[in-house]
Every structure is written in C-alpha cells, then in structure tokens.
Motif scaffolding. Structure first.
Motif, short mmCIF file in Angstrom:
data_model
loop_
_atom_site.label_atom_id
_atom_site.label_comp_id
_atom_site.label_asym_id
_atom_site.label_seq_id
_atom_site.Cartn_x
_atom_site.Cartn_y
_atom_site.Cartn_z
N UNK A 90 0.86 -1.19 0.00
CA UNK A 90 0.00 0.00 0.00
C UNK A 90 0.89 1.24 0.00
N UNK A 91 0.36 2.32 -0.58
CA UNK A 91 1.12 3.57 -0.60
C UNK A 91 1.46 4.03 0.81
N UNK A 92 0.50 3.88 1.73
CA UNK A 92 0.71 4.34 3.11
C UNK A 92 1.88 3.62 3.77
N UNK A 93 1.92 2.30 3.62
CA UNK A 93 2.98 1.53 4.25
C UNK A 93 4.33 1.81 3.58
N UNK A 94 4.30 1.89 2.25
CA UNK A 94 5.53 2.13 1.50
C UNK A 94 6.14 3.48 1.88
N UNK A 95 5.28 4.50 1.94
CA UNK A 95 5.78 5.83 2.28
C UNK A 95 6.31 5.86 3.72
N UNK A 96 5.67 5.13 4.61
CA UNK A 96 6.11 5.11 6.01
C UNK A 96 7.56 4.64 6.10
N UNK A 97 7.92 3.64 5.30
CA UNK A 97 9.29 3.12 5.33
C UNK A 97 10.28 4.20 4.87
N UNK A 98 9.91 4.94 3.85
CA UNK A 98 10.78 6.03 3.38
C UNK A 98 10.82 7.17 4.40
N UNK A 99 9.67 7.41 5.00
CA UNK A 99 9.54 8.48 6.00
C UNK A 99 10.50 8.24 7.17
N UNK A 100 10.58 7.00 7.62
CA UNK A 100 11.48 6.69 8.74
C UNK A 100 12.94 6.89 8.36
#
Length: 210
Positions: free
Chosen positions: A99-109
């Motif tokens: 999901x976009x949300x999970x994928x972005x979270x990994x980059x966000x961290x």
C-alpha cells in the motif's frame, strides 16, 4: 548514471509542499531519488538502505503513473483514499503489503535518519567523525524499526564511512562553505516535510503499520 548533487535534493524538497502544506508525492519521490544517489555515491556502505529505498520508490512511482494517479497527487490524498477504500493493512500483514501508506512510512522513517545525519554534518567541525554522527542519527531514528541483524550490519557499515571532506565533495555544490549553506536550506525543508507527514500519520494512527 548521473552523479549526485545536493542541489537536486534541495530543488525537489522546495517543490514538495503546496501552499496549504500538502506534500506532493511526485516531488517527495524525486527528492528520494536524489537521496539514493547520495547514498550510492558513498559506496556500498549504505546498500542495505538504498536498495530498500529504491524498491519503495518504484512502488510509489507505480501509483503515480497508475489508473488512480489523481488519488496519489499528495500524501494527504493518498492516505484518505487508501483508508477510505480499505487498501491498508492496519493491524497485521494482509492483502496490501505494498500500500502507498505503508511504502511511504518506510521512506519516511529513513528520511528522519538522513535529516538528522545531514544536520549533524552541517554543524560539525572538521575533525568530527562522520561514523559517530551517522550512528547517532541512526540510533535516534531508523534503528528502532530494524531487526538486530540489520542494526549490527549498519553499525559496521558506519565504521568505514569516509571523512567529512569526502561527504562534502560528494555533495557536488562547491566549497565546504557552500555545502554548509545548501544544507542550511535543504535540511529545514526536509524537516518540515517530515513533520507534516509525521503529524498526518499520527492523526490517522498509521505510524506503526506492519
């Protein structure tokens, strides 16, 4: 492969925020492309992070080019769209591992780690060790999301980091003073994008997506 310049990261993050502080996904991804080049230009040390980031960037590019691309114009739209349509695995891994949300979270961290590290570099003195700066930044951010094996590998990787001079050369923006000045512009922008995303994810209880 074009060589890295810190300027491209700065330019991308400058374009990242709309007037009402929404985060444009396209520019976020393009800022990350620059950051990956930065990581890669330091040799294989950061391979474990850059490889992962490249995978995540590809997934988000897929959404940006896909049939529902308008729903992914900003991070805010993406979060709303995916949550409204049950496209996020909220409690355990399920049907939407990409999901976009999970994928972005990994980059966000990972962005938090780079933000902290770049800020340390910016204010560091000539004799300070990049390995220490990088490890400190990592301990404050990404390490809590990594299993022990990865943390161990990261620790070893940081030990062989080149010195501050080498980092400043890799940035490709001129003298040490110029690097410090461009970092002085770039880091606050990265920080703001990070904080806006962090707040949004916190409000929607998305910070611990499996």
């Amino acid at each position: 492969l074009a060589s890295f310049s810190l300027q491209e990261v700065l330019d991308a993050f400058k374009l990242c925020l709309s007037e009402n502080k929404e985060v444009y996904l396209e520019h976020y991804v393009s800022g990350w492309r620059g950051l990956v080049k930065f990581l890669n230009s330091l040799g294989s040390v950061f391979g474990f992070i850059s490889k992962d980031a490249v995978g995540k960037i590809k997934i988000l590019e897929g959404y940006l080019e896909g049939d529902n691309s308008s729903q992914y114009a900003t991070v805010q739209l993406m979060v709303k769209y995916e949550l409204d349509n049950q496209l996020v695995d909220l409690t355990k891994r399920g049907n939407h591992p990409e999901s976009g949300c999970r994928t972005l979270l990994r980059l966000h961290r990972a962005l938090r780690w780079l933000e902290l590290f770049l800020e340390r570099l910016r204010v560091s003195g000539q004799d300070e060790k990049t390995s220490v700066m990088c490890a400190d930044a990592y301990d404050q951010s990404l390490s809590q999301h990594h299993p022990w094996v990865v943390r161990k590998a990261a620790g070893l990787a940081f030990c062989v980091l080149p010195g501050r001079e080498a980092f400043f050369q890799v940035m490709n923006v001129g003298s040490a003073e110029q690097v410090v000045s461009v970092l002085g512009e770039a880091v606050p922008l990265i920080s703001e994008v990070y904080q806006i995303t962090e707040t949004l994810y916190a409000e929607q209880q998305l910070l611990q997506l499996p």
